[in-house]
Design an enzyme around this catalytic site. Structure first.
Site, PDB file in Angstrom:
ATOM      1  CE  LYS A  87      36.294 -47.436 -71.502  1.00 32.61           C
ATOM      2  NZ  LYS A  87      36.624 -47.587 -72.939  1.00 32.61           N
ATOM      3  CB  SER A 162      39.573 -45.239 -73.026  1.00 31.16           C
ATOM      4  OG  SER A 162      38.492 -45.838 -73.711  1.00 31.16           O
ATOM      5  CB  SER A 186      39.159 -47.706 -76.219  1.00 32.35           C
ATOM      6  OG  SER A 186      39.622 -46.405 -76.464  1.00 32.35           O
TER       7      SER A 186
END
Length: 482
Positions: A87, A162, A186
């Site tokens: 990520k 996220s 997230s």
């Protein structure tokens, strides 16, 4: 004949070790899908072709060396040749690190973060950086600097946030697992939006590593996968401690993967469908149906199920808000970077600047009080069951509100009225894609969330594996491109 992208991470690792497929073949297959399918689901902000091919070549040399020396694959890293992207809130040395923000455009990571180091040591191929919203703040992934992350179940809907790009990459069949991080849901939010497994570990279970700090202790690293066993096996990879770690938790009895093969015993499961952080948040009927489905399964497996009380409410959650807002001020922006932030981030940072030292200290204390309060409220239970999200994945653009960031944030809370509680108390929680239903003419996944006491990941994984065996979920969305 099973395709490379159809294999779980553990099965792909086994295929590489046995010689059924080479790391080079895995890399090429993955990169082709990343370039062909990735843009449609907004999975990647950077595809690392050269890095993945170089690491695949190193993996082939390692395989050849082990084979000629001993013929024993026990000396090989557990996920040799398995593609796992990182990520873009986490640094990979030599690759872009922009955290979904125009303010950080062009920044290249000087070092590997701790989880990057551990994933590399496990033999994974770093095939790219996945899309995240700016600084990882909202539960949707719609950065100004990249295409939005879309759920492969319905491309008009968000992949969540996220870790939205990570979830999109896994759910689209590009990679079997992807790194994610979770500061308020997230990992679990995109898992629910994309029909995946997502575990937020206990506070301190996975270290921030030599270049990280724990800060408020809200965030945790992990992975998104299609199976419980893959999630457990990656937890085994990522729990290695680093010098200077603040939190130390008891190790599992064997491995976390072992826990997936153990009977969890008769557990006391509390059911919570009342929203925590927004008292009047509407809850979709299919989110409740997902919980009902889980209850039937749990009772059929011999577990005791009862209603769980609300541990705390909206007012008490709001007392914790200074930690969220002040945390946004820690982002290392370059000169002039503030003007390049999206309205939500600027608003959150302004809220953070208005917090006094005394208010921040009160918020720290509030978190500790809520942790004890929740432990007492749920002392009769081993596991708490709730919906993961109050609604199905929302339409792209429907939640983001640049004109009124405060309303945007309130909508985020109503969409995720349970996930952040587990970050506040620091206990583990996992989202499972147990349920599916047709909404507005399209079949969509609905996740259920199971949470346990701090340090009890083994209990969660054993129960999750039991549920997966009793009611398997589809590996991919209907109609996914080949």
């Amino acid at each position: 004949m099973t395709e490379i992208h159809e294999l779980s991470a553990l099965d792909l690792a086994a295929a590489v070790r046995s010689g059924d497929v080479s790391p080079g073949e895995v890399a090429e297959h993955t990169l082709e899908r990343a370039h062909r399918l990735g843009p449609g689901v907004g999975a990647f902000v950077h595809v690392a072709d050269a890095r993945a091919r170089a690491q695949a070549a190193e993996a082939e040399e390692l395989l050849a060396g082990v084979g000629s020396a001993a013929g024993d694959d026990g000396a090989l890293p557990p996920f040799l040749g398995v593609p796992v992207p990182v990520k873009d809130l986490t640094m990979v040395a030599g690759l872009p690190f922009e955290a979904g923000s125009a303010a950080l455009a062009g920044f290249v990571a000087p070092v590997d973060d701790g989880v990057t180091t551990l994933l590399r040591a496990a033999g994974t191929l770093m095939v790219g950086k996945t899309t995240t919203p700016e600084l990882g703040l909202p539960p949707y992934t719609e950065p100004d600097v990249a295409a939005p992350a879309r759920s492969p179940w319905d491309l008009g809907r968000t992949a969540g946030g996220s870790s939205g790009g990570a979830a999109a990459a896994v759910a689209a069949g590009i990679v079997p697992a992807a790194h994610g991080s979770d500061g308020g849901g997230s990992i679990r939010i995109p898992a629910a939006a994309c029909g995946l497994v997502g575990l937020k570990p206990s506070r301190g279970r996975i270290s921030r590593g030599p270049h990280g700090v724990d800060g408020s202790g809200l965030g945790a690293d992990g992975v998104l996968t299609r199976t419980v066993r893959d999630t457990a096996a990656f937890l085994d990879v990522l729990v290695e401690p680093w010098p200077g770690d603040t939190y130390l938790l008891p190790a599992p009895r064997g491995t976390f993967l072992d826990a997936c093969g153990r009977e969890p015993g008769r557990l006391r499961v509390g059911v919570l469908t009342e929203p925590i952080n927004v008292a009047d948040a509407p809850v979709h009927p299919e989110a409740l149906a997902a919980v009902d489905r889980a209850v039937r399964l749990l009772e059929g497996l011999g577990h005791h199920v009862d209603r769980a009380p609300l541990p705390f409410g909206e007012t008490e959650w709001d007392a914790f808000m200074p930690l969220w807002s002040v945390g946004t001020l820690l982002a290392p922006l370059p000169p002039g970077g503030e003007d390049r932030l999206v309205p939500l981030t600027r608003w959150m940072r302004e809220v953070g600047r208005s917090v006094t030292g005394a208010q921040y200290a009160d918020a720290v204390s509030a978190g500790q009080r809520l942790t004890r309060q929740t432990a007492l409220a749920w002392s009769a239970f081993d596991v708490i069951l709730s919906p993961t999200l109050a609604q199905p994945p929302v339409a792209i653009g429907s939640m983001r509100d640049d004109e009124d960031p405060a309303a945007d944030f309130q909508a985020q809370k109503a969409f995720t009225p349970w996930t952040s509680a587990w970050n506040i108390i620091g206990a583990p929680a996992i989202s499972l894609p147990l349920h599916r239903a047709v909404v507005d003419g399209t079949e969509l996944p609905f996740g259920v969330m199971l949470g346990a006491r701090t340090g009890h990941e083994e209990t969660l994984l054993a129960l999750a594996a039991q549920l997966e065996a009793a009611d398997p979920w589809p590996a991919f969305a209907p109609g996914l491109p080949a």
